[in-house]
Enzyme design. Structure first.
Site, short mmCIF file in Angstrom:
data_model
loop_
_atom_site.label_atom_id
_atom_site.label_comp_id
_atom_site.label_asym_id
_atom_site.label_seq_id
_atom_site.Cartn_x
_atom_site.Cartn_y
_atom_site.Cartn_z
N PHE A 134 7.92 7.96 -3.27
CA PHE A 134 8.30 6.67 -3.31
C PHE A 134 8.37 6.17 -4.64
O PHE A 134 6.83 5.98 -5.12
CB PHE A 134 7.85 5.47 -2.38
CG PHE A 134 8.57 4.20 -2.63
CD1 PHE A 134 9.49 3.73 -1.93
CD2 PHE A 134 7.91 3.13 -3.28
CE1 PHE A 134 10.11 2.83 -1.88
CE2 PHE A 134 8.36 2.15 -3.28
CZ PHE A 134 9.57 1.84 -2.90
N ASP A 170 2.09 8.36 -11.12
CA ASP A 170 2.60 7.03 -10.61
C ASP A 170 1.50 6.38 -9.90
O ASP A 170 1.14 6.84 -8.47
CB ASP A 170 3.87 7.35 -9.73
CG ASP A 170 4.31 5.75 -9.35
OD1 ASP A 170 3.66 4.79 -9.38
OD2 ASP A 170 5.55 5.49 -8.57
N LYS A 200 2.14 -3.27 -9.64
CA LYS A 200 1.45 -4.23 -8.44
C LYS A 200 0.31 -4.74 -8.84
O LYS A 200 0.32 -6.00 -9.45
CB LYS A 200 1.23 -3.07 -7.26
CG LYS A 200 2.64 -2.58 -6.83
CD LYS A 200 2.45 -1.98 -5.49
CE LYS A 200 3.89 -1.90 -4.77
NZ LYS A 200 4.48 -0.65 -4.83
#
Ligand SMILES: *Cc1c(COP(=O)(O)O)cnc(C)c1O
Length: 411
Positions: A150, A235, A264
């Protein structure tokens, strides 16, 4: 003179949920709770019911809701300067980039806003590096990614997703990606060739259910990419910034990627802040006009991001994630065979596979909601647990108690 409309009567949670349906795109299926305020690990709904937040904004809230240091940094900046665009310099950007580079052990920073933008930017930079530095023939660069990944929701990113729900109906897709099984060095070795610009991976696959690769995999990826002369792009948008007990998840294997993608928690749960952080040789391929963002690196984002970096420099949150992670692991261990089939955990982060006979992840989430605990399911009967790193051991025990109760109540 027109009068301001009278304020609408306060609406209940149920009324607000109903009001969303006709006016809001249905791209989410939220749990039926309407949050109105929050502090630390707690959120409060419109009716004043309190819940422990075990999702923490998919780790965007690693420091809890409204951490006082971060809120103070935001307030101070709001009162001084919020936006310049990158057409001008501003006085917060150098410090933010210096701090982030030092924190990650890398050289240069490309500030963006959302995680998906950081991934897109990482893809562009890796391709440009392949042409300018490695000498891959024009438009032939490939990027190797892992199944179950993802990385976000843009057209290019869903082009290399293996989740049909995320892809179907959104083609045609961007070419140039090869998908290999996660946690499989032999498959990776096979997929990498002279056209490979980069291997792009999550060090732990969050959305896939907190899938942790075998010890040695990340070090193997580092070694393989170095040997093959391509970049290792990690990531760390969800795994990074304290969640796993280290600043970055790759730190568990002492690995330094060429490129680290952050997002985030970098925005402290206040504003979207993301970044590509990389070795100088990589980010140096960008020249004026080749890439950019109106909001990327804006003064408010840089002020909050700098405060986040300062919180992480103390090591306190990494330590908390390790210590509370042990509490979480012990609690989950005790539930194995009592509704928990298996779990995977690192730091204060766990993917918990619940016995499907008890319920889907969604149903478990709904029952936990009634017990005052917020979690999010991933696939099937898997729930993920990722509380703010500021949660106390007692609060975590309370949440685990609620999970025990929900699982014991059976199907
Ligand atoms: C959330 C996430 C993204 C995308 O971030 P957005 O801010 O939602 O665009 C990318 N990669 C990983 C690993 C993520 O968890």
């Amino acid at each position: 003179m027109t009068l301001a409309p009278a304020p609408r009567a306060a609406r209940s949670s149920a009324e607000l949920i109903d009001a969303e349906a006709p006016v809001l795109a249905h791209n989410y299926h939220p749990l039926p709770v309407v949050v109105a305020s929050a502090e630390g690990a707690w959120v409060e709904d419109v009716e004043g019911r309190r819940y422990l937040d075990l999702l923490a904004g998919y780790s965007a809230l690693n420091f809890g809701h409204r951490h006082p240091v971060l809120v103070e940094a935001a307030h101070r900046q709001l009162d001084r300067l919020t936006l310049t665009s990158r057409a001008f310099h501003h006085d917060r950007l150098a410090g933010f980039a210096e701090g982030l580079a030092a924190l990650t052990g890398l050289d240069m920073v490309l500030p963006m806003n959302t995680g998906a933008e950081a991934v897109e930017s990482g893809v562009k930079v890796a391709r440009k590096w392949a042409y300018d530095v490695k000498g891959v023939p024009g438009d032939r660069a490939t990027i190797v990614v892992a199944a179950g990944n993802f990385h976000g929701r843009t057209t290019t990113i869903v082009s290399f997703s293996t989740d049909e729900t995320a892809r179907a109906g959104f083609g045609p897709f961007t070419p140039g990606f090869r998908v290999v099984p996660y946690n499989d060095l032999a498959a990776l070795e096979e997929a990498v060739d002279g056209t490979t610009a980069a291997v792009l991976l999550e060090p732990i696959q969050g959305e896939a259910g907190v899938v942790i690769p075998d010890d040695g995999y990340l070090a193997g990826v580092r070694e393989l990419t170095r040997r093959a002369g391509c970049l290792f792009v990690a990531d760390e948008i969800q795994s990074g910034l304290g969640r796993t007990g280290r600043t970055l998840a790759v730190d568990h294997e002492g690995v330094v990627p060429d490129v680290v993608l952050l997002g985030k928690a970098l925005g402290g749960g206040i504003v979207p802040v993301s970044a590509v952080v990389a070795r100088r040789e990589v980010l140096e391929v960008l020249h004026p006009g080749e890439h950019g963002s109106t909001f990327g690196g804006n003064p408010l984002a840089a002020a909050v991001g700098s405060a986040v970096v300062e919180l992480l420099e103390t090591g306190e949150f990494q330590r908390r994630a390790t210590e509370l992670g042990a509490v979480l692991r012990d609690g989950l261990d005790a539930l194995v065979g009592k509704g928990v089939v298996a779990f995977r955990a690192r730091g204060l982060w766990a993917g918990v596979d619940v016995d499907p006979a008890i319920g889907t992840g969604r149903e478990i989430g709904e029952r936990l909601l009634r017990e005052g605990v917020l979690v999010k399911d991933t696939h099937g009967s898997t729930i993920r647990i990722a509380p703010p790193l500021t949660i106390t051991a007692e609060e975590l025990q309370e949440a685990l108690g609620a999970l025990e109760k929900v699982l014991a109540s059976g199907a």
